[in-house]
Design a protein around this motif. Structure first.
Motif, PDB file in Angstrom:
ATOM      1  N   CYS A 140     -68.058  51.671  46.368  1.00 57.72           N
ATOM      2  CA  CYS A 140     -69.115  52.689  46.319  1.00 57.72           C
ATOM      3  C   CYS A 140     -68.964  53.639  47.505  1.00 57.72           C
ATOM      4  O   CYS A 140     -68.755  53.210  48.629  1.00 57.72           O
ATOM      5  CB  CYS A 140     -70.480  52.011  46.358  1.00 57.72           C
ATOM      6  SG  CYS A 140     -71.834  53.177  46.666  1.00 57.72           S
ATOM      7  N   GLU A 188     -71.292  46.960  45.537  1.00 54.34           N
ATOM      8  CA  GLU A 188     -70.275  47.304  44.543  1.00 54.34           C
ATOM      9  C   GLU A 188     -70.676  48.598  43.844  1.00 54.34           C
ATOM     10  O   GLU A 188     -71.858  48.937  43.790  1.00 54.34           O
ATOM     11  CB  GLU A 188     -70.109  46.169  43.520  1.00 54.34           C
ATOM     12  CG  GLU A 188     -71.401  45.853  42.785  1.00 54.34           C
ATOM     13  CD  GLU A 188     -71.173  44.938  41.582  1.00 54.34           C
ATOM     14  OE1 GLU A 188     -70.019  44.635  41.255  1.00 54.34           O
ATOM     15  OE2 GLU A 188     -72.182  44.550  40.961  1.00 54.34           O
ATOM     16  N   CYS A 189     -69.683  49.280  43.316  1.00 56.02           N
ATOM     17  CA  CYS A 189     -69.976  50.462  42.509  1.00 56.02           C
ATOM     18  C   CYS A 189     -70.235  49.971  41.093  1.00 56.02           C
ATOM     19  O   CYS A 189     -69.382  49.359  40.475  1.00 56.02           O
ATOM     20  CB  CYS A 189     -68.790  51.416  42.536  1.00 56.02           C
ATOM     21  SG  CYS A 189     -68.997  52.818  41.402  1.00 56.02           S
ATOM     22  N   ASN A 190     -71.453  50.260  40.629  1.00 60.41           N
ATOM     23  CA  ASN A 190     -71.903  49.657  39.377  1.00 60.41           C
ATOM     24  C   ASN A 190     -72.630  50.705  38.536  1.00 60.41           C
ATOM     25  O   ASN A 190     -73.612  51.286  38.980  1.00 60.41           O
ATOM     26  CB  ASN A 190     -72.841  48.490  39.741  1.00 60.41           C
ATOM     27  CG  ASN A 190     -73.310  47.725  38.525  1.00 60.41           C
ATOM     28  OD1 ASN A 190     -73.416  48.271  37.430  1.00 60.41           O
ATOM     29  ND2 ASN A 190     -73.580  46.457  38.730  1.00 60.41           N
ATOM     30  N   PRO A 198     -76.287  52.456  40.022  1.00 61.53           N
ATOM     31  CA  PRO A 198     -75.505  53.435  40.780  1.00 61.53           C
ATOM     32  C   PRO A 198     -76.226  53.953  42.011  1.00 61.53           C
ATOM     33  O   PRO A 198     -77.456  54.003  42.054  1.00 61.53           O
ATOM     34  CB  PRO A 198     -75.323  54.570  39.766  1.00 61.53           C
ATOM     35  CG  PRO A 198     -76.576  54.508  38.946  1.00 61.53           C
ATOM     36  CD  PRO A 198     -76.944  53.059  38.849  1.00 61.53           C
ATOM     37  N   CYS A 199     -75.461  54.354  42.997  1.00 59.01           N
ATOM     38  CA  CYS A 199     -76.028  55.059  44.133  1.00 59.01           C
ATOM     39  C   CYS A 199     -76.224  56.523  43.719  1.00 59.01           C
ATOM     40  O   CYS A 199     -75.703  56.949  42.692  1.00 59.01           O
ATOM     41  CB  CYS A 199     -75.093  54.962  45.339  1.00 59.01           C
ATOM     42  SG  CYS A 199     -73.625  56.004  45.210  1.00 59.01           S
ATOM     43  N   PHE A 213     -69.153  61.201  42.843  1.00 62.13           N
ATOM     44  CA  PHE A 213     -68.122  60.546  43.636  1.00 62.13           C
ATOM     45  C   PHE A 213     -67.050  59.927  42.748  1.00 62.13           C
ATOM     46  O   PHE A 213     -65.860  59.988  43.059  1.00 62.13           O
ATOM     47  CB  PHE A 213     -68.749  59.472  44.529  1.00 62.13           C
ATOM     48  CG  PHE A 213     -67.778  58.780  45.438  1.00 62.13           C
ATOM     49  CD1 PHE A 213     -67.299  59.414  46.574  1.00 62.13           C
ATOM     50  CD2 PHE A 213     -67.336  57.496  45.156  1.00 62.13           C
ATOM     51  CE1 PHE A 213     -66.402  58.783  47.419  1.00 62.13           C
ATOM     52  CE2 PHE A 213     -66.429  56.859  46.001  1.00 62.13           C
ATOM     53  CZ  PHE A 213     -65.960  57.500  47.129  1.00 62.13           C
ATOM     54  N   ARG A 256     -62.973  59.959  43.133  1.00 63.03           N
ATOM     55  CA  ARG A 256     -62.274  58.701  43.393  1.00 63.03           C
ATOM     56  C   ARG A 256     -61.234  58.442  42.298  1.00 63.03           C
ATOM     57  O   ARG A 256     -60.131  57.997  42.575  1.00 63.03           O
ATOM     58  CB  ARG A 256     -63.309  57.567  43.423  1.00 63.03           C
ATOM     59  CG  ARG A 256     -62.827  56.285  44.043  1.00 63.03           C
ATOM     60  CD  ARG A 256     -63.891  55.211  43.899  1.00 63.03           C
ATOM     61  NE  ARG A 256     -64.272  55.018  42.501  1.00 63.03           N
ATOM     62  CZ  ARG A 256     -65.335  54.343  42.086  1.00 63.03           C
ATOM     63  NH1 ARG A 256     -66.147  53.803  42.979  1.00 63.03           N
ATOM     64  NH2 ARG A 256     -65.582  54.214  40.812  1.00 63.03           N
TER      65      ARG A 256
HETATM   66  S1  FES Z   1     -72.452  53.101  43.014  1.00 64.86           S
HETATM   67 FE1  FES Z   1     -70.667  54.087  42.251  1.00 64.86          FE
HETATM   68  S2  FES Z   1     -70.152  55.339  43.924  1.00 64.86           S
HETATM   69 FE2  FES Z   1     -71.962  54.420  44.647  1.00 64.86          FE
END
Ligand code: FES
Ligand code: FES
Lengths: 144, 144
Positions: free
Chosen positions: A93, A99-101, A105-106, A112, A116
């Motif tokens: 993330c 974790e990126c989820n 999500p953030c 982002f 990425r």
């Molecule tokens: S949760 Fe995917 S980039 Fe932050």
DNA sequence: TTTATTTCGGATAAATATATCCTATTTATA
DNA sequence: TATAAATAGGATATATTTATCCGAAATAAA
């Protein structure tokens, strides 16, 4: 973006690739001179890359580091980055959540993720052959 | 990608923005709880953001951190990143050469530059208003 | 087999990033 | 004016990254 170790590792790999194409093994001393990096530290990174099967080492007199001529074009930047920095840059993330989820999500997630992914694609589609060619032709440089 | 300090700084700024829209000042204690970050360390980062005019602090009893309601939409992610991590991520060479230079490019330059520019564009076109809205609506999260 | 050369690997040092602690200063309210 | 609550900031601690040093092991050639 990348750690110092990773930067040195990529530059060193390109230098080794260029020389291996010409049938020459190179030492950590020569490598660190040509890519302008601390010698002992660079040697550690080279050992790491050997363990990860990115480059090959030959011990003893007349030894050094090399890459099989016919595998140079198959080694991707992503292999080097993953060997040294791990795969956090692909999957982590951007704001540091555990974790990126997609389901959690953030706030930066959507924007982002695409960057990425572009970075990952670039690293996965760039191989040592083309990078070494740039050096050989004098179009690109490994130091200064 | 970003330092821990920068990740905390962005998450904190989003949290402050969300609360400032509702007319509420917040303390480092509340911030670090809501974004799950070390309190004293986060406080240092907040001071940094105050010095860089990203957020405002009010000292003394009933004080805290806030952002002027009418400036929330004008604060870009790039300001926060530059305040904390500097501008290396925009202008630095991906392979660690002293500078990224068209006339003296590293082998990764062309491919790296476009990704770095995409990242810069994203950070320069994303403001705290939209990020805070994601949090408010429960579409995005600042911790876990 | 001896020697010179070279990578390997462990121990250690230095620099930087991350994190904590404590006191000073500021300020609204009683 | 006194008090309580809050940020500011210096000092310090811990963890991680970067870097150095040195002896062991490997190997080609004399
Ligand atoms: S949760 Fe995917 S980039 Fe932050
Ligand atoms: S010179 Fe390396 S990215 Fe431009």
């Amino acid at each position: 973006m990348f750690s110092k170790a990773c930067e040195y590792g990529i530059r060193a790999s390109i230098f080794i690739a260029k020389n291996s194409r010409e049938g020459r093994r190179v030492s950590p001393r020569e490598i660190s001179k040509e890519i302008d990096s601390p010698q002992a530290f660079t040697a550690k990174i080279l050992q790491d890359l050997v363990r990860h099967d990115v480059i090959k080492s030959v011990q003893g007199a007349y030894g050094g580091f090399e890459i099989d001529k016919d595998t140079i074009a198959t080694i991707k930047l992503s292999q080097i980055v993953e060997a040294i920095d791990g795969n956090g840059i692909y999957s982590g993330c951007g704001l540091g959540l555990r974790e990126c989820n997609e389901q959690h999500p953030c706030p930066m997630h959507d924007k982002f993720k695409s960057i990425r992914n572009d970075l990952r694609d670039m690293l996965e589609t760039t191989n040592l052959e083309e990078l070494a060619t740039g050096i050989k032709n004098g179009e690109a440089f490994l130091k200064v």
